[in-house]
Design a protein around this motif. Structure first.
Motif, mmCIF file in Angstrom:
data_model
loop_
_atom_site.group_PDB
_atom_site.id
_atom_site.type_symbol
_atom_site.label_atom_id
_atom_site.label_comp_id
_atom_site.label_asym_id
_atom_site.label_seq_id
_atom_site.Cartn_x
_atom_site.Cartn_y
_atom_site.Cartn_z
ATOM 1 N N GLU A 4 -4.808 19.320 -32.202
ATOM 2 C CA GLU A 4 -3.935 20.631 -32.006
ATOM 3 C C GLU A 4 -4.914 21.291 -30.912
ATOM 4 N N ASN A 5 -5.730 21.584 -30.822
ATOM 5 C CA ASN A 5 -6.927 22.378 -30.361
ATOM 6 C C ASN A 5 -7.083 22.737 -28.505
ATOM 7 N N GLU A 6 -6.763 21.502 -28.527
ATOM 8 C CA GLU A 6 -6.925 21.546 -26.831
ATOM 9 C C GLU A 6 -5.492 21.090 -26.772
ATOM 10 N N GLU A 7 -4.282 20.823 -27.351
ATOM 11 C CA GLU A 7 -3.202 20.772 -27.043
ATOM 12 C C GLU A 7 -3.146 22.680 -26.715
ATOM 13 N N VAL A 25 -12.200 27.045 -13.594
ATOM 14 C CA VAL A 25 -12.525 26.214 -13.354
ATOM 15 C C VAL A 25 -14.157 26.490 -12.699
ATOM 16 N N LYS A 26 -13.825 27.263 -12.403
ATOM 17 C CA LYS A 26 -15.087 27.724 -11.372
ATOM 18 C C LYS A 26 -16.272 29.268 -13.311
ATOM 19 N N SER A 27 -15.651 29.233 -13.884
ATOM 20 C CA SER A 27 -16.848 29.329 -15.366
ATOM 21 C C SER A 27 -16.970 28.773 -16.272
ATOM 22 N N LEU A 28 -15.636 27.609 -15.934
ATOM 23 C CA LEU A 28 -16.378 26.320 -17.353
ATOM 24 C C LEU A 28 -17.253 25.413 -16.389
ATOM 25 N N GLN A 29 -17.592 25.807 -14.740
ATOM 26 C CA GLN A 29 -18.375 25.052 -14.369
ATOM 27 C C GLN A 29 -19.841 25.643 -14.263
ATOM 28 N N LEU A 50 -21.829 19.516 -23.923
ATOM 29 C CA LEU A 50 -21.482 18.907 -23.000
ATOM 30 C C LEU A 50 -20.532 18.543 -22.381
ATOM 31 N N ARG A 51 -20.246 17.656 -23.002
ATOM 32 C CA ARG A 51 -18.686 16.583 -23.408
ATOM 33 C C ARG A 51 -17.351 17.289 -23.154
ATOM 34 N N ASN A 52 -17.499 18.472 -24.281
ATOM 35 C CA ASN A 52 -16.036 19.341 -24.302
ATOM 36 C C ASN A 52 -15.839 20.418 -23.290
ATOM 37 N N THR A 53 -16.734 20.878 -22.149
ATOM 38 C CA THR A 53 -16.714 21.330 -21.297
ATOM 39 C C THR A 53 -16.581 21.217 -20.387
ATOM 40 N N ARG A 54 -16.820 19.941 -20.305
ATOM 41 C CA ARG A 54 -16.894 18.319 -18.746
ATOM 42 C C ARG A 54 -14.999 18.626 -19.028
ATOM 43 N N ALA A 58 -11.842 18.791 -16.590
ATOM 44 C CA ALA A 58 -11.131 18.167 -16.003
ATOM 45 C C ALA A 58 -9.428 18.495 -16.065
ATOM 46 N N ARG A 59 -9.063 18.849 -17.908
ATOM 47 C CA ARG A 59 -7.904 20.009 -18.396
ATOM 48 C C ARG A 59 -7.643 20.758 -17.470
ATOM 49 N N ALA A 60 -8.545 21.485 -17.105
ATOM 50 C CA ALA A 60 -8.057 22.984 -16.164
ATOM 51 C C ALA A 60 -7.549 22.623 -14.692
#
Length: 72
Positions: A4-7, A25-29, A50-54, A58-60
């Protein structure tokens, strides 16, 4: 509960325009790079970040590609 949080995150991203998505995307990278450096220096306690930001990157990028395709 996590899905739900991801959605919600995807819904929030869909509300942004192309420039906003590119900035996101730039700030997440940058955040992901910082986490990788923390991991390399043994300072990262929660490696799941690490997994969550990756996945956030991808989502963005996916939503950005969709918006760019529909703009053409």
């Amino acid at each position: 509960m996590i899905q739900e949080n991801e959605e919600m995150k995807a819904a929030e991203l869909r509300q942004k325009d192309v420039a906003g998505l590119e900035a996101e995307v730039k700030s997440l990278q940058k955040a992901h790079f910082g986490l990788r450096m923390q991991k390399a220096t043994q300072q990262l306690n929660n490696t799941a970040l690490l997994r969550n930001t990756r996945r956030d990157i991808a989502r963005a990028k996916t939503i950005l590609a969709q918006k760019q395709a529909e703009a053409k």
